[in-house]
Enzyme design. Sequence first.
Site, PDB file in Angstrom:
ATOM      1  N   GLU A 183      66.162  11.350 -48.605  1.00  0.00           N
ATOM      2  CA  GLU A 183      67.544  11.411 -49.106  1.00  0.00           C
ATOM      3  C   GLU A 183      67.803  10.370 -50.178  1.00  0.00           C
ATOM      4  O   GLU A 183      68.544  10.616 -51.135  1.00  0.00           O
ATOM      5  CB  GLU A 183      68.533  11.265 -47.952  1.00  0.00           C
ATOM      6  CG  GLU A 183      68.496  12.403 -46.929  1.00  0.00           C
ATOM      7  CD  GLU A 183      68.664  13.785 -47.534  1.00  0.00           C
ATOM      8  OE1 GLU A 183      69.290  13.904 -48.615  1.00  0.00           O
ATOM      9  OE2 GLU A 183      68.164  14.747 -46.930  1.00  0.00           O
ATOM     10  N   TYR A 243      59.126  20.770 -49.366  1.00  0.00           N
ATOM     11  CA  TYR A 243      59.242  21.536 -48.127  1.00  0.00           C
ATOM     12  C   TYR A 243      57.845  21.861 -47.598  1.00  0.00           C
ATOM     13  O   TYR A 243      56.879  21.945 -48.351  1.00  0.00           O
ATOM     14  CB  TYR A 243      59.950  22.872 -48.383  1.00  0.00           C
ATOM     15  CG  TYR A 243      61.449  22.839 -48.469  1.00  0.00           C
ATOM     16  CD1 TYR A 243      62.165  21.655 -48.462  1.00  0.00           C
ATOM     17  CD2 TYR A 243      62.170  24.028 -48.573  1.00  0.00           C
ATOM     18  CE1 TYR A 243      63.546  21.660 -48.554  1.00  0.00           C
ATOM     19  CE2 TYR A 243      63.550  24.049 -48.668  1.00  0.00           C
ATOM     20  CZ  TYR A 243      64.240  22.847 -48.659  1.00  0.00           C
ATOM     21  OH  TYR A 243      65.603  22.863 -48.754  1.00  0.00           O
TER      22      TYR A 243
END
Length: 284
Positions: A183, A243
């Site tokens: 993040e 991902y």
Amino acid sequence: MEKLIFTFAVGICALSLVSCSSEQLDKEGQSVAPSAKASRAEEAFPNQRGEVKTAYFFGQKIQYQQIGGEAVFDSDMLLLPQDLEEGSGIKTQGTGRSKASSRWPNKTVYYVIDPSLPNPSRVMDAITHWEANTNIQFVPRTTQRGYVLFRTGSGCSANVGYSGGLQYVNLASGCSTGNTIHEIGHTLGLWHEHTRADRDTYVTVNMGNVLSGYESNFYTYTQQNMDGFDYQGGLDFNSVMLYGSYDFSANGLPTITRKDGSTFTGQRNGLSGTDISIINSMYP
């Protein structure tokens, strides 16, 4: 020294929050359960989809999902409401995260950790990791106007790039140090690695296996009408911003594979060598 290759979509150069998919989404807040075999990457609102809305972001028409009062892009990236306009006209400067204005001045991130945030050591450990490996420094905020607040959230999410005001990294109790490192990457201006404009050279995205409503998570930044850059050297399978093969799978089959059909895991242990090179190129 490797160099950045800047790639702009012709005539658009804007940040899109959600793709122009014609898929009809469920009502805001409806639970979206994946296959039991699927994995999940970071999400601002786990297992929820929102209403698709349209607005102008720095003069460019974009779409996003409205969930819990937030404008959500790629599940864990948020845009600030003051950057969204009903009309097309007024915010035309700073069109994307490859712009210098979206980078933290003097390579310095001012921050506050909400006293109520559980396990604040994960934030400090993530900050230590970033400082040990990159040119970025993190300084506790005193009176600075632009800063990031680490606070409790429904999931793991962050605003993308420097806004010049208050912005957030939201962390649920299940968000690990590795998720926090990820993040912070968004806070510094990084997109997800698999959204590179040249990613189809390295991977195959199997849209038929993607959970309905999450298709936009797998579009490149050019497909979503936003500007950005591809770092020379190709897609980094070790990136903390990538991902895994089974993320957001609807049926337990891979959503992303290498070109030879093999699968891979998205790691959240720490920055890769390429992650470090990208940030140090953005913040020399």
